[in-house]
Design a protein around this motif. Structure first.
Motif, PDB file in Angstrom:
ATOM      1  N   MET A  70      53.870  46.397  25.303  1.00 20.02           N
ATOM      2  CA  MET A  70      55.044  45.556  25.412  1.00 20.02           C
ATOM      3  C   MET A  70      54.597  44.224  26.000  1.00 20.02           C
ATOM      4  SD  MET A  70      57.497  47.724  24.407  1.00 20.02           S
ATOM      5  CE  MET A  70      58.896  46.700  24.706  1.00 20.02           C
ATOM      6  N   ALA A  71      55.272  43.156  25.625  1.00 17.62           N
ATOM      7  CA  ALA A  71      54.942  41.828  26.135  1.00 17.62           C
ATOM      8  C   ALA A  71      56.224  41.048  26.401  1.00 17.62           C
ATOM      9  CB  ALA A  71      54.082  41.059  25.143  1.00 17.62           C
ATOM     10  N   SER A  72      56.123  40.107  27.317  1.00 19.54           N
ATOM     11  CA  SER A  72      57.267  39.246  27.601  1.00 19.54           C
ATOM     12  C   SER A  72      57.377  38.124  26.570  1.00 19.54           C
ATOM     13  CB  SER A  72      57.156  38.654  29.009  1.00 19.54           C
ATOM     14  OG  SER A  72      55.981  37.877  29.125  1.00 19.54           O
ATOM     15  N   ARG A  73      56.237  37.706  26.053  1.00 18.82           N
ATOM     16  CA  ARG A  73      56.143  36.650  25.040  1.00 18.82           C
ATOM     17  C   ARG A  73      54.689  36.573  24.617  1.00 18.82           C
ATOM     18  NH1 ARG A  73      53.822  32.462  27.895  1.00 18.82           N
ATOM     19  NH2 ARG A  73      54.205  32.544  30.121  1.00 18.82           N
ATOM     20  N   ARG A  74      54.365  35.725  23.657  1.00 22.16           N
ATOM     21  CA  ARG A  74      52.976  35.562  23.242  1.00 22.16           C
ATOM     22  C   ARG A  74      52.145  35.126  24.450  1.00 22.16           C
ATOM     23  NH1 ARG A  74      50.849  33.715  17.795  1.00 22.16           N
ATOM     24  NH2 ARG A  74      48.610  33.655  18.181  1.00 22.16           N
ATOM     25  N   ASN A  75      51.066  35.841  24.696  1.00 20.95           N
ATOM     26  CA  ASN A  75      50.170  35.585  25.825  1.00 20.95           C
ATOM     27  C   ASN A  75      50.860  35.675  27.178  1.00 20.95           C
ATOM     28  OD1 ASN A  75      47.785  35.117  24.245  1.00 20.95           O
ATOM     29  ND2 ASN A  75      48.651  33.149  23.680  1.00 20.95           N
ATOM     30  N   GLY A 103      62.145  48.867  36.616  1.00 20.88           N
ATOM     31  CA  GLY A 103      60.693  48.992  36.683  1.00 20.88           C
ATOM     32  C   GLY A 103      60.011  47.720  36.240  1.00 20.88           C
ATOM     33  N   PHE A 104      58.731  47.846  35.955  1.00 23.56           N
ATOM     34  CA  PHE A 104      57.884  46.708  35.621  1.00 23.56           C
ATOM     35  C   PHE A 104      58.407  45.922  34.420  1.00 23.56           C
ATOM     36  CE2 PHE A 104      54.365  44.592  33.553  1.00 23.56           C
ATOM     37  CZ  PHE A 104      53.657  44.040  34.595  1.00 23.56           C
ATOM     38  N   THR A 105      58.717  46.631  33.330  1.00 29.76           N
ATOM     39  CA  THR A 105      59.124  45.908  32.119  1.00 29.76           C
ATOM     40  C   THR A 105      60.440  45.158  32.311  1.00 29.76           C
ATOM     41  OG1 THR A 105      60.152  47.890  31.194  1.00 29.76           O
ATOM     42  CG2 THR A 105      57.882  47.412  30.526  1.00 29.76           C
ATOM     43  N   LYS A 106      61.353  45.735  33.054  1.00 30.67           N
ATOM     44  CA  LYS A 106      62.616  45.048  33.322  1.00 30.67           C
ATOM     45  C   LYS A 106      62.376  43.839  34.222  1.00 30.67           C
ATOM     46  CE  LYS A 106      67.353  45.727  34.809  1.00 30.67           C
ATOM     47  NZ  LYS A 106      68.367  46.687  35.223  1.00 30.67           N
ATOM     48  N   LYS A 107      61.586  44.022  35.268  1.00 35.36           N
ATOM     49  CA  LYS A 107      61.315  42.941  36.210  1.00 35.36           C
ATOM     50  C   LYS A 107      60.634  41.744  35.538  1.00 35.36           C
ATOM     51  CE  LYS A 107      58.936  41.985  40.570  1.00 35.36           C
ATOM     52  NZ  LYS A 107      58.168  42.567  41.683  1.00 35.36           N
TER      53      LYS A 107
END
Length: 89
Positions: A1-6, A31-35
Motif C-alpha cells: 500500500m502507498a500514500s502516493r507515488r514515492n 493503525g499505520f495505513t490510516k495514520k
C-alpha cells in the motif's frame, strides 16, 4: 500500500486481499495505513502458504526503500491503484 507515488509505503500480509485493501482504503481500522494515508494498492504478490507469505513479508520489510520502490516499479511503473483489478475476483 502507498500514500502516493514515492510516498509512504506499507507492507502487510493477508488471507483476503480484497477485503483488507478495502479496509485500508476506507480507513476503518486504526493503525499505520490510516495514520499515513496509505490507500493505494500499488503492488501485491500471492503466496502458496501463509507461512511462506509471512516469510516473504519479513524479507520485503527488511529490505531497503530502494528495493521496495524497484519492486513496485518493476510491475507497476505508473503506480496505478490495483484495487479494481483484484476486486473483480
Amino acid at each position: 500500500m502507498a500514500s502516493r507515488r514515492n510516498g509512504t509505503l506499507y507492507t502487510g500480509v493477508t488471507s483476503n486481499l480484497v477485503q483488507r485493501t478495502w479496509q485500508h482504503r476506507e480507513g476503518v481500522i486504526a493503525g499505520f495505513t490510516k495514520k499515513y494515508g496509505c490507500k493505494l494498492l500499488v503492488w501485491f504478490e500471492n503466496g502458496d502458504t501463509m507461512e511462506g507469505a509471512i516469510t516473504r513479508e519479513k524479507q520485503i520489510k527488511g529490505g531497503s526503500r530502494a528495493k521496495k520502490l524497484a519492486l513496485i516499479e518493476s510491475s507497476n511503473p505508473e503506480w496505478n491503484d490495483l484495487y479494481d483489478s483484484v476486486a473483480l475476483y
